[in-house]
Design an enzyme around this catalytic site. Structure first.
Site, PDB file in Angstrom:
ATOM      1  N   GLU A  49       0.987  -1.184   0.022  1.00  9.70           N
ATOM      2  CA  GLU A  49       0.061  -0.127  -0.076  1.00  9.70           C
ATOM      3  C   GLU A  49       0.854   1.440  -0.188  1.00  9.70           C
ATOM      4  O   GLU A  49       1.877   1.539   0.569  1.00  9.70           O
ATOM      5  CB  GLU A  49      -0.879  -0.171   1.273  1.00  9.70           C
ATOM      6  CG  GLU A  49      -2.314   0.090   0.898  1.00  9.70           C
ATOM      7  CD  GLU A  49      -3.000  -0.490  -0.306  1.00  9.70           C
ATOM      8  OE1 GLU A  49      -3.065  -0.157  -1.276  1.00  9.70           O
ATOM      9  OE2 GLU A  49      -3.363  -1.698   0.139  1.00  9.70           O
ATOM     10  N   SER A  83     -24.716   3.486 -20.870  1.00 11.34           N
ATOM     11  CA  SER A  83     -24.342   2.828 -19.636  1.00 11.34           C
ATOM     12  C   SER A  83     -25.796   2.204 -19.022  1.00 11.34           C
ATOM     13  O   SER A  83     -26.834   2.978 -18.897  1.00 11.34           O
ATOM     14  CB  SER A  83     -23.848   3.677 -18.627  1.00 11.34           C
ATOM     15  OG  SER A  83     -23.984   3.031 -17.370  1.00 11.34           O
ATOM     16  N   GLY A 141     -13.823   1.222  -4.188  1.00 13.50           N
ATOM     17  CA  GLY A 141     -12.364   0.789  -4.149  1.00 13.50           C
ATOM     18  C   GLY A 141     -11.934  -0.479  -5.051  1.00 13.50           C
ATOM     19  O   GLY A 141     -10.910  -0.917  -4.874  1.00 13.50           O
ATOM     20  N   SER A 143     -11.924  -0.160  -8.324  1.00 12.05           N
ATOM     21  CA  SER A 143     -11.397   0.455  -9.478  1.00 12.05           C
ATOM     22  C   SER A 143     -12.271   0.210 -10.783  1.00 12.05           C
ATOM     23  O   SER A 143     -11.978  -0.408 -11.769  1.00 12.05           O
ATOM     24  CB  SER A 143      -9.960  -0.140  -9.682  1.00 12.05           C
ATOM     25  OG  SER A 143      -9.393   0.939 -10.219  1.00 12.05           O
ATOM     26  N   SER A 144     -13.456   0.528 -10.472  1.00 12.30           N
ATOM     27  CA  SER A 144     -14.469   0.513 -11.802  1.00 12.30           C
ATOM     28  C   SER A 144     -13.959   1.511 -13.016  1.00 12.30           C
ATOM     29  O   SER A 144     -14.164   1.336 -14.129  1.00 12.30           O
ATOM     30  CB  SER A 144     -16.027   0.966 -11.269  1.00 12.30           C
ATOM     31  OG  SER A 144     -15.965   2.603 -10.861  1.00 12.30           O
ATOM     32  N   ASP A 189      -3.876   0.045 -10.961  1.00 11.90           N
ATOM     33  CA  ASP A 189      -5.242  -0.280 -11.208  1.00 11.90           C
ATOM     34  C   ASP A 189      -5.315  -0.776 -12.578  1.00 11.90           C
ATOM     35  O   ASP A 189      -6.029  -1.985 -12.932  1.00 11.90           O
ATOM     36  CB  ASP A 189      -6.322   0.872 -10.995  1.00 11.90           C
ATOM     37  CG  ASP A 189      -6.177   1.336  -9.562  1.00 11.90           C
ATOM     38  OD1 ASP A 189      -5.740   0.918  -8.748  1.00 11.90           O
ATOM     39  OD2 ASP A 189      -6.743   2.409  -9.380  1.00 11.90           O
TER      40      ASP A 189
HETATM   41  P1  ADP Z   1     -13.565   3.400  -8.471  1.00 16.77           P
HETATM   42  O1  ADP Z   1     -13.063   3.321  -7.334  1.00 16.77           O
HETATM   43  O2  ADP Z   1     -14.814   2.453  -8.520  1.00 16.77           O
HETATM   44  O3  ADP Z   1     -12.686   3.342  -9.667  1.00 16.77           O
HETATM   45  P2  ADP Z   1     -13.928   6.131  -9.196  1.00 16.77           P
HETATM   46  O4  ADP Z   1     -14.331   7.360  -8.673  1.00 16.77           O
HETATM   47  O5  ADP Z   1     -12.376   6.262  -9.465  1.00 16.77           O
HETATM   48  O6  ADP Z   1     -14.219   5.035  -8.244  1.00 16.77           O
HETATM   49  O7  ADP Z   1     -14.591   5.684 -10.717  1.00 16.77           O
HETATM   50  C1  ADP Z   1     -16.047   5.619 -10.666  1.00 16.77           C
HETATM   51  C2  ADP Z   1     -16.460   6.339 -12.140  1.00 16.77           C
HETATM   52  O8  ADP Z   1     -16.267   5.622 -13.104  1.00 16.77           O
HETATM   53  C3  ADP Z   1     -18.024   6.623 -12.104  1.00 16.77           C
HETATM   54  O9  ADP Z   1     -18.214   7.930 -11.279  1.00 16.77           O
HETATM   55  C4  ADP Z   1     -18.295   6.782 -13.427  1.00 16.77           C
HETATM   56  O10 ADP Z   1     -17.963   7.910 -13.917  1.00 16.77           O
HETATM   57  C5  ADP Z   1     -17.424   5.594 -14.037  1.00 16.77           C
HETATM   58  N1  ADP Z   1     -18.188   4.307 -14.246  1.00 16.77           N
HETATM   59  C6  ADP Z   1     -18.019   3.253 -13.338  1.00 16.77           C
HETATM   60  N2  ADP Z   1     -19.084   2.322 -13.637  1.00 16.77           N
HETATM   61  C7  ADP Z   1     -19.459   2.858 -14.700  1.00 16.77           C
HETATM   62  C8  ADP Z   1     -20.630   2.392 -15.335  1.00 16.77           C
HETATM   63  N3  ADP Z   1     -21.370   1.126 -15.095  1.00 16.77           N
HETATM   64  N4  ADP Z   1     -21.417   3.110 -16.190  1.00 16.77           N
HETATM   65  C9  ADP Z   1     -21.169   4.118 -16.310  1.00 16.77           C
HETATM   66  N5  ADP Z   1     -19.683   5.061 -15.689  1.00 16.77           N
HETATM   67  C10 ADP Z   1     -19.125   4.199 -14.951  1.00 16.77           C
HETATM   68 MG    MG Z   2     -10.964   4.796  -9.894  1.00 16.62          MG
END
Ligand code: ADP
Ligand code: MG
Length: 404
Positions: A49, A83, A141, A143-144, A189
């Protein structure tokens, strides 16, 4: 390897895109082009980390929570994407890609940023229309955002052109996130989403941008517990303060040790020799980083030899160090780790990610996952007043196109 559930999901997504194309008032605009499908996983960091931003080592795994894009390439220099989770269609043109911006970015800009970064890197890109769906919780967290970028990189790529290596593609997607979205993050990520492999963790050398696979013992599942603790802007500034403290430590030690460019170059003995040069807070942060790099290597060894007791000790030591020395844990994270410690079948547990909230990751014997899920759902709300989210996941393959 793709699951049956994955195939069913893919077929549904494609059918939906086909129906959309046919129902357009102007008739099918791209009907002649076959529907293609790409996927990219989220990730969880097992150990290491804040070592990424000190040019050290991290050990994430790509997980079986993922983003899917079904798409039809077209000849216009444009992307139009829906989406399903947000129930929203947005588009952008390749002619209007610009990293300068003010204010918040809409979600489509993760795709636009990836297109921009690919073009900057000299890669040919192609427009498409498509549908995006995801099983990665947003902002938990896992990492979408990196998964959206990596899936986009596959959909945007000209399939005739040679594809860069996963690590090169990860750097491009990281640039999209850093320079286009204005979000500071290391390489972990995108790298994990690009290069993960089923049943394996990924040891990443964050200076060399190289990786190697480390098998996770087949008897273990990964369980992610989200504290659901509210985060605020303080967290972002604390993250930057930690980075600055580490850089100061590396600079002060580097004044005496010419080979030191980052804390990656400092081992425990060297750190002890120069500790007296550092302000107390800086010494604490550096001690965490220097020892955490060692724990990453020891964890790789413990995974390879199946030494579950060592995994437990290493995760516990990492958590204690993040709590006491690096000071990025929180009451909620500590409570989750404390609950996990008392659950039969839990092998190892620690906070994961930048901290101040977010998630813990636990290694749990297969078959015992529900013990942890139930213990967290029962005890955590009583101790925090918060409702946790718990995900049982397995290490999965990195991003790619699904066969037709
Ligand atoms: P994470 O920790 O999940 O990466 P972030 O804030 O870095 O969180 O990223 C999340 C962003 O990614 C969302 O606010 C959106 O803009 C985009 N995102 C993630 N999943 C989707 C989805 N299913 N459809 C559209 N945008 C998405
Ligand atoms: Mg992110």
């Amino acid at each position: 390897m793709e699951s049956t559930a994955g195939h069913a999901r893919a077929d549904k997504l494609k059918a939906r895109l086909a129906a959309m194309a046919e129902s357009e008032p102007a008739g099918p605009r791209v009907a002649e082009s076959p529907i293609r499908l790409v996927r990219a996983p989220g990730r969880v960091n097992l150990i290491g980390e804040y070592t990424d931003v000190n040019e050290g080592w991290v050990l994430p795994a790509a997980i079986d929570r993922e983003v899917w894009i079904a798409f039809q390439p077209w000849h216009r220099p444009e992307v139009e994407l829906t989406s399903l989770e947000l129930d929203q269609t947005l588009s952008f043109s390749f002619e209007a890609l610009t990293p300068e911006h003010v204010g918040a970015r809409p979600w489509i800009d993760y795709i636009a940023g990836t297109a921009w970064a690919m073009r900057e890197a000299g890669l040919p890109i192609r427009g498409f229309r498509g549908l995006l769906t995801s099983t990665i919780p947003v902002g938990s967290g896992l990492s979408s955002s990196a998964a959206v970028e990596m899936a986009a990189s596959w959909a945007l790529a000209d399939s005739q052109a040679p594809r860069p290596s996963p690590s090169a593609m990860a750097l491009i997607a990281q640039r999209a996130e850093n320079a286009y979205m204005g979000v500071q993050c290391g390489i972990m990520d995108q790298f994990a989403s690009a290069a993960g492999s089923s049943g394996q963790a990924l040891l990443i050398d964050c200076r060399r941008n190289e990786s190697s696979l480390v098998p996770i013992p087949a008897e273990l599942s990964l369980v992610v517990c989200d504290t659901r603790a509210p985060r605020d802007r303080l967290d972002a500034s604390a993250y930057n303060v930690r980075r600055a403290e580490c850089e100061l430590g590396a600079r002060l030690i580097g004044e005496r040790e010419p080979g030191v460019r980052a804390l990656r170059d400092v081992d425990v003995a060297m750190f002890e020799r120069h500790r007296h040069l550092l302000p107390d807070n800086v010494a604490q942060r550096c001690e965490h980083i220097v020892c955490e790099d060692g724990r990453v290597m020891a964890t790789v060894e413990a995974l390879r030899t199946g030494d579950l007791a060592a995994l437990g000790r290493l995760f516990a030591a990492s958590h204690a160090s993040l709590r006491d020395l690096f000071q990025v844990s929180s009451k909620e994270l500590d409570i989750l780790v404390d609950i996990a410690a008392g659950v039969p079948g839990v092998v190892a547990s620690r906070m994961t990610g930048a901290g101040f909230g977010g998630c813990t990751v636990s290694l749990v014997r297969k078959g015992a996952e529900d013990n942890l899920v139930e213990a967290v759902r029962r005890d955590y709300p009583a101790r925090t007043g918060l409702t946790p989210l718990v995900y049982v996941v397995q290490a999965a393959d990195g991003a790619g196109e699904m066969e037709a």
